[in-house]
Scaffold this motif. Structure first.
Motif, short mmCIF file in Angstrom:
data_model
loop_
_atom_site.label_atom_id
_atom_site.label_comp_id
_atom_site.label_asym_id
_atom_site.label_seq_id
_atom_site.Cartn_x
_atom_site.Cartn_y
_atom_site.Cartn_z
N PRO A 172 -4.36 -9.85 3.88
CA PRO A 172 -4.52 -8.97 4.96
C PRO A 172 -3.34 -9.26 6.00
N ARG A 173 -2.91 -10.55 5.86
CA ARG A 173 -1.84 -10.70 7.09
C ARG A 173 -0.49 -10.39 6.51
N ASN A 174 -0.40 -10.18 5.25
CA ASN A 174 1.06 -9.90 4.77
C ASN A 174 0.88 -8.60 3.92
N VAL A 175 0.76 -7.36 4.84
CA VAL A 175 0.64 -6.00 4.11
C VAL A 175 1.82 -5.29 4.40
N THR A 176 2.55 -4.64 3.36
CA THR A 176 3.66 -3.79 3.31
C THR A 176 2.89 -2.44 3.13
N ALA A 177 3.12 -1.44 4.19
CA ALA A 177 2.89 -0.07 3.93
C ALA A 177 4.11 0.94 3.22
N MET A 178 4.07 1.32 2.30
CA MET A 178 5.25 1.82 1.73
C MET A 178 4.99 3.31 1.45
N GLY A 179 5.78 4.31 1.69
CA GLY A 179 5.55 5.90 1.49
C GLY A 179 6.99 6.37 1.25
N GLU A 180 6.75 7.46 0.28
CA GLU A 180 7.94 8.34 0.25
C GLU A 180 7.79 9.70 0.30
N VAL B 231 0.93 -1.29 0.20
CA VAL B 231 0.02 -0.05 0.11
C VAL B 231 0.95 1.20 -0.08
N PHE B 232 0.99 2.06 -1.01
CA PHE B 232 1.63 3.32 -1.34
C PHE B 232 1.13 4.51 -0.97
N PHE B 233 1.46 5.25 -0.09
CA PHE B 233 1.16 6.62 0.32
C PHE B 233 2.22 7.78 -0.35
N HIS B 234 1.79 8.47 -1.24
CA HIS B 234 2.70 9.60 -1.97
C HIS B 234 3.22 10.72 -1.20
N GLY B 235 4.07 11.31 -1.70
CA GLY B 235 4.76 12.78 -1.15
C GLY B 235 4.06 13.73 -1.75
N GLY B 236 4.93 15.02 -1.65
CA GLY B 236 4.35 16.10 -2.05
C GLY B 236 3.97 16.99 -0.95
N ALA B 237 4.94 17.17 0.11
CA ALA B 237 4.92 18.09 1.11
C ALA B 237 3.48 18.16 1.96
N LEU C 32 -5.59 1.79 5.34
CA LEU C 32 -5.10 0.51 5.68
C LEU C 32 -6.14 -0.42 6.50
N GLU C 33 -7.12 0.35 7.12
CA GLU C 33 -8.03 -0.54 7.50
C GLU C 33 -9.14 -1.46 6.54
N TRP C 34 -9.15 -0.42 5.29
CA TRP C 34 -10.02 -0.94 4.24
C TRP C 34 -9.32 -2.05 3.60
N VAL C 35 -8.00 -1.84 3.75
CA VAL C 35 -7.31 -3.03 2.94
C VAL C 35 -7.20 -4.32 3.77
N GLN C 36 -7.31 -4.18 5.23
CA GLN C 36 -7.48 -5.27 5.99
C GLN C 36 -8.83 -6.10 5.85
N LYS C 37 -10.02 -5.17 5.61
CA LYS C 37 -11.26 -5.84 5.47
C LYS C 37 -11.47 -6.32 4.04
N ARG C 38 -11.16 -5.53 2.99
CA ARG C 38 -11.61 -5.92 1.69
C ARG C 38 -10.35 -6.31 0.57
N ILE C 39 -9.02 -6.48 0.97
CA ILE C 39 -8.21 -6.69 -0.01
C ILE C 39 -8.14 -8.30 -0.27
N GLY C 40 -8.67 -9.13 0.59
CA GLY C 40 -9.10 -10.50 0.02
C GLY C 40 -9.67 -10.88 -1.12
N THR D 203 2.65 -9.08 -6.48
CA THR D 203 2.16 -8.15 -5.37
C THR D 203 0.79 -7.42 -5.61
N VAL D 204 -0.15 -7.56 -4.90
CA VAL D 204 -1.27 -6.66 -4.98
C VAL D 204 -0.89 -5.20 -4.65
N VAL D 205 -0.79 -4.09 -5.52
CA VAL D 205 -0.17 -2.99 -5.23
C VAL D 205 -1.63 -2.05 -4.87
N VAL D 206 -1.52 -1.12 -3.98
CA VAL D 206 -2.63 -0.33 -3.76
C VAL D 206 -1.87 0.98 -3.56
N THR D 207 -2.46 2.23 -4.16
CA THR D 207 -1.96 3.66 -4.04
C THR D 207 -3.41 4.28 -3.52
#
Length: 429
Positions: free
Chosen positions: A141-149, A74-80, A127-135, A101-105
């Motif tokens: 949902p037990r193997n989620v990596t949160a990624m941010g820049e 799950v990726f969260f973008h930058g931008g100040a 991230l809670e939505w991912v836990q409930k719906r990504i299946g 990998t299932v990729v979410v932005t």
């Protein structure tokens, strides 16, 4: 590849926490949260000059056509925390998802509309939505990596200091951002009642002022005593993120990125830098470790804001989970330069000199991108990116000749030993 765009994950009234949307309603729209267009650093999905739709809490999903449960990123973008969107073409998840990998932005509220740490609550809700719906998209949902820049990494660092971050993620990737950029005090609160969205955008730009460095952190996460109860590095040392694996890194010349907004930054003097420098340290003593650098003040600012705090987070977390450190050295190696490689899009918006460096040897750049995507995917799958953990300060150096380094530029890192990097305490001007 199955691609799902414009899924609304939450709704939010102005200056209120978000409310989770339970279903997976796909709109196909590519929304941008309210902001003025920034043509220098962002890559927008359309030609609009201003964005005013406050109902923008949506996400996108790229799902490989494979059986079973796939790891999720799950990726969260930058931008100040004022610019950017999950819908930028450079964040297309196709190539990254090809590795299984299932990729979410995900979008989140920006500037004054996300103030009061509500933008952090948006990200937590995503991230809670991912836990409930990504299946239902083939994700585990037990193997989620949160990624941010950048701002996304500042935010995820702060989330590691909230209650029970383990419920949201198994691993975290922080690119050019750490818990040090979590403020010790909040941005001044403003009552937005009765204001139009455009008026809010104009007000927040006035609040930030002209300095691109303070503008980059003004609306960042802060220690509010409720959601984020203490400095991130203190929380990690105490085991708050026990069991969460960490991959963290920075780019060699992060601060040169800001020269595209203000060329005078390239000539930053030590005296000008003094306003950003920690009072707990002696400027001249630290500067002596940077003799020989083309611009000592700029190199010190990169280390203060990015590199050294990243090593502190790795040191704090390695007692409680795996911790890996990298440095991105390819081409100009400014802030954001690693993004085209991680996503495999090879789009260099906001990377001065990036396209020229790519065109000089596109084959080598493509190979580097493939190596980095394999490493990020491997880390997301089982917590091992393919190089040793951060013992002896082992650092992966990403370049067209990727290599390992033991304690790179350690005398410069050690010059900051007298500073705790607990939380940003520079008041925006």
């Amino acid at each position: 590849m199955n691609v799902h765009r414009g899924i609304q994950y939450a709704t939010a009234a102005r200056q209120q926490p978000p409310r989770l949307v339970d279903d997976a309603r796909e709109t196909g729209e590519l929304k941008v949260c309210p902001q003025f267009r920034d043509n220098l650093s962002e890559e927008y999905p359309d030609g609009n000059q201003v964005y005013l739709d406050e109902d923008c809490l949506q996400l996108n999903v790229w799902a490989p056509r494979t059986g079973g449960k796939n790891p999720v990123t799950v990726f969260f973008h930058g931008g100040a925390s004022r610019f950017g969107t999950a819908n930028e073409p450079r964040y297309d998840g196709t190539e990254l998802a090809r590795g299984g990998t299932v990729v979410v932005t995900a979008n989140y509220r920006l500037g004054l509309l996300g103030a009061g740490n509500n933008f952090l609550r948006d990200q937590i809700t995503a991230l809670e939505w991912v836990q409930k719906r990504i299946g239902s998209f083939g994700g585990d949902p037990r193997n989620v990596t949160a990624m941010g820049e950048s701002e996304g990494a500042f935010s995820l660092s702060a989330i590691l200091a909230t209650d029970n971050p383990q419920r949201l993620m198994r691993r975290v990737i922080l690119q050019s951002g750490s818990g040090y950029l979590t403020h010790a005090s909040p941005t001044p609160s403003v009552d937005l009642t009765g204001m139009s969205t455009l008026e809010i955008l104009r007000l927040q730009e006035k609040m930030v002022g002209e300095n691109p460095l303070t503008g980059a952190v003004y609306f960042g996460p802060y220690i509010d005593g409720e959601l984020v109860k203490r400095p991130v590095v203190d929380a990690l040392r105490a085991g708050n993120a026990r069991g969460v694996d960490l991959l963290i890194g920075t780019n060699r010349d992060e601060m040169r990125y800001f020269a595209q907004f203000d060329p005078d930054i390239l000539n930053l003097t030590l005296e000008q830098y003094r306003a950003f420098f920690p009072r707990e340290l002696d400027l001249g003593t630290v500067a002596r470790a940077y003799r020989g650098e083309p611009n000592a003040a700029l190199a010190m600012l990169t280390d203060q804001t990015m590199r050294v705090p990243a090593t502190r987070m790795a040191e704090a977390q390695r007692r409680w989970g795996k911790a890996y450190v990298y440095q991105f050295d390819w081409g100009p190696a400014v802030h954001t330069a690693e993004l085209p490689f991680v996503f495999g899009t090879m789009r260099f918006t906001g990377v001065p000199g990036g396209q020229q460096a790519h065109d000089a040897d596109p084959r080598a750049a493509k190979a580097l991108s493939e190596q980095m995507r394999r490493a990020w995917t491997s880390f997301g799958r089982d917590g091992n990116p393919g190089w040793p953990q951060y013992w002896l300060r082992i650092t992966k150096i990403w370049d067209t000749g990727a290599r390992l380094a033991i304690a790179p530029k350690d005398a410069q890192r050690a010059a900051w030993d007298g500073y705790d990097f607990a939380a940003l305490r520079i008041a925006p001007s």
